[in-house]
Design a protein around this motif. Structure first.
Motif, PDB file in Angstrom:
ATOM      1  N   UNK A  60      39.534  25.923  47.399  1.00  0.00           N
ATOM      2  CA  UNK A  60      39.280  27.153  46.684  1.00  0.00           C
ATOM      3  C   UNK A  60      38.278  27.291  45.651  1.00  0.00           C
ATOM      4  N   UNK A  61      38.170  26.106  44.852  1.00  0.00           N
ATOM      5  CA  UNK A  61      37.372  25.757  43.849  1.00  0.00           C
ATOM      6  C   UNK A  61      35.639  25.977  44.321  1.00  0.00           C
ATOM      7  N   UNK A  62      35.608  25.119  45.318  1.00  0.00           N
ATOM      8  CA  UNK A  62      34.275  25.295  46.104  1.00  0.00           C
ATOM      9  C   UNK A  62      33.708  26.487  46.517  1.00  0.00           C
ATOM     10  N   UNK A  63      34.815  27.136  47.392  1.00  0.00           N
ATOM     11  CA  UNK A  63      34.435  28.480  47.889  1.00  0.00           C
ATOM     12  C   UNK A  63      34.043  29.454  46.757  1.00  0.00           C
ATOM     13  N   UNK A  64      34.850  29.485  45.574  1.00  0.00           N
ATOM     14  CA  UNK A  64      34.161  30.429  44.666  1.00  0.00           C
ATOM     15  C   UNK A  64      33.000  29.862  43.834  1.00  0.00           C
ATOM     16  N   UNK A  65      32.817  28.542  44.120  1.00  0.00           N
ATOM     17  CA  UNK A  65      31.404  28.308  43.397  1.00  0.00           C
ATOM     18  C   UNK A  65      30.336  28.924  43.767  1.00  0.00           C
ATOM     19  N   UNK A  66      30.259  29.473  45.054  1.00  0.00           N
ATOM     20  CA  UNK A  66      29.133  29.927  45.843  1.00  0.00           C
ATOM     21  C   UNK A  66      28.841  31.495  45.079  1.00  0.00           C
TER      22      UNK A  66
END
Length: 515
Positions: free
Chosen positions: A410-416
């Motif tokens: 979830x953190x990497x998806x939001x990083x976009x």
């Protein structure tokens, strides 16, 4: 008449007859014998009660003095009364304050794991000025970054097998000696030629392949089951703090001592640690002449499985025939894929996306790893607490691993979607903090399903994970050069996290699979 009067009188006093007197004597003798027998029985019973009472009082007194001397806290986990002295108390002897031997083991392991990662991170920071100096492209920069993993891939399997055969102490000692030598040679190799640099970094990775199998083997021998997750949390906290130390100290030292400064410092610390390790630690607590009998009993009582199996070890085909092994392999692949992308590319990410300078990029990169150290220890405590409260090992491993993969995904998806380096650092911090829960998941699971060959199994899974890390590290460079953005690769990594979580919950187990 006088005679006639006397005879009846004599007949009337029959108790004076010899036969009557004899019967009375026999009766009296039997009564006396019964009386003596009763006295004797009561005497024996009284003596036994007295001895039992004295013995009970001695035992209670000894236990009380022993508890006061060692400061133990009784707790029950898996039906075993365990000592909580690892985290809340110390062991005392008549000679004074003494640190339990297993605390020394985990402390030295935490230090060497910090050095292990600090030595890796030095190159992640130093590669920015090296790339500018030598004119390396993003794709070639990925090749240089991945050269460490070439050696790491080769050493993964045989390092685990060597650890099983010779013990964690020797394997770790040789690993530290070689990787410290490779660290000190790195800046000199970079000045000579790029192929020599790649060879030295491959040697560095070859030596570091022993670190995790050695750590796992030593902790499984030195800690009871209900303390093992916390011990791994402490050791891996050192591992993650090594990132913080490397990211923060390297740019400061390079600005004053040049590129070679941090390499020389961390290599020197490795050689110093090696001296202490060789003198202070044994492979097994039973071989230590410093460990107390109470601590040794605690460690042995907390073992639910015997790591030895009369020399019989499952073959590679047998290991690969079970789905729990494949759950471990896929978990290691996913963990290493995401971990090395973040480890190798964080400074470059902040420099490329947000145009921050090298020192600022180091700060933004260091904070997440510091939080990861804390969350990893919390994960270990939580795992041990769940096991002590009655949760099955299988349930605990699945809970911890699910947090360790869903969180960073979830953190990497939001990083976009972030627009500032501060927001990106917050998400990196959340992603890495959650990923540290994997330490109480797949990293401990190898000892659960195959305690007699956990090092070999770790090597197999780590070999696959290292190969995935090479692909992800190089692939990130090509993706960035091709698309001009990190977003696509971060999304691919997030999807991999989610898919592995499903597979893990379906097929992982905390029960012993191989005997």
């Amino acid at each position: 008449m006088a005679e006639a009067t006397i005879k009846p009188s004599i007949k009337s006093t029959s108790y004076l007859s010899p036969s009557s007197f004899k019967l009375n004597s026999i009766s009296l003798r039997k009564s006396h014998q019964r009386f003596q027998s009763e006295i004797r029985c009561k005497s024996i019973k009284w003596e036994k009660n007295l001895q039992t009472g004295i013995l009970q009082r001695l035992i209670k007194t000894e236990e009380k003095e022993d508890k006061q001397r060692r400061g133990i806290i009784g707790c029950r986990a898996e039906g075993v009364e365990a000592q909580a002295g690892l985290f809340v108390g110390e062991e005392h002897r008549e000679s004074g304050f003494v640190i339990p031997e297993r605390i020394k083991v985990v402390g030295l392991l935490a230090l060497v794991m910090a050095l292990c990662n600090a030595d890796r991170v030095v190159m992640s920071v130093a590669i920015v000025p090296l790339a500018a100096k030598h004119g390396w492209s993003s794709s070639f920069l990925g090749i240089v970054q991945s050269s460490f993993l070439w050696g790491y891939l080769v050493s993964s399997v045989f390092a685990g097998a060597l650890t099983d055969k010779y013990g964690g102490k020797k394997a770790m000692a040789w690993g530290v000696a070689i990787w410290s030598l490779a660290t000190i040679l790195t800046p000199f190799a970079a000045e000579r030629s790029t192929p020599l640099l790649l060879a030295v970094r491959a040697l560095f990775g070859l030596a570091e392949g022993v670190a995790l199998p050695s750590m796992n083997t030593l902790l499984s021998r030195w800690f009871p089951n209900q303390e093992r997750a916390s011990a791994v949390g402490i050791s891996m906290a050192g591992f993650h703090l090594g990132n913080v130390i490397g990211f923060l100290l390297t740019p400061i030292m390079m600005s004053t001592t040049g590129i070679s400064g941090p390499f020389i410092l961390f290599a020197s610390l490795g050689f110093f640690w090696l001296t202490v390790w060789a003198l202070a630690i044994r492979n097994d607590p039973r071989d230590s002449h410093l460990i107390s009998s109470a601590e040794l009993r605690l460690i042995q009582a907390g073992k639910t499985t015997n790591p030895t199996n009369n020399g019989k070890v499952p073959t590679l085909s047998q290991l690969l025939s079970k789905l729990p092994t494949w759950a471990l392999i896929l978990a290691n692949v996913t963990n290493n894929w995401g971990y090395f992308v973040l480890l190798s590319w964080m400074p470059v990410y902040f420099k490329t996306v947000f145009n921050v300078n090298l020192k600022q990029a180091a700060w933004f990169s260091a904070i997440p790893w510091g939080m990861m150290a804390i969350s990893g220890y919390i994960a270990g405590l939580a795992s041990d607490a769940l096991i002590k409260s009655g949760y099955s090992i299988t349930s605990v491993r699945k809970i911890m691993q699910s947090i360790g993969f869903i969180g960073p995904g979830l953190g990497l998806l939001c990083l976009n979607y972030v627009k500032t380096p501060t927001a990106a650092s917050v998400l990196f911090t959340a992603a890495l903090s959650f990923s540290s829960f994997s330490q109480a998941g797949f990293l401990l699971n190898m000892q659960d399903i195959a305690p007699q060959c956990a090092g070999f199994l770790h090597g197999i899974t780590n070999c696959a994970g290292t190969f995935a890390a090479i692909i992800s590290t190089i692939g990130t460079g090509y993706f960035v050069q091709w698309l001009g953005s990190f977003q696509a690769f971060l999304t691919v990594t997030a999807v991999l996290y989610f898919a592995t979580t499903v597979f893990w919950n379906l097929y992982a187990t905390g029960e012993r699979v191989f005997y």
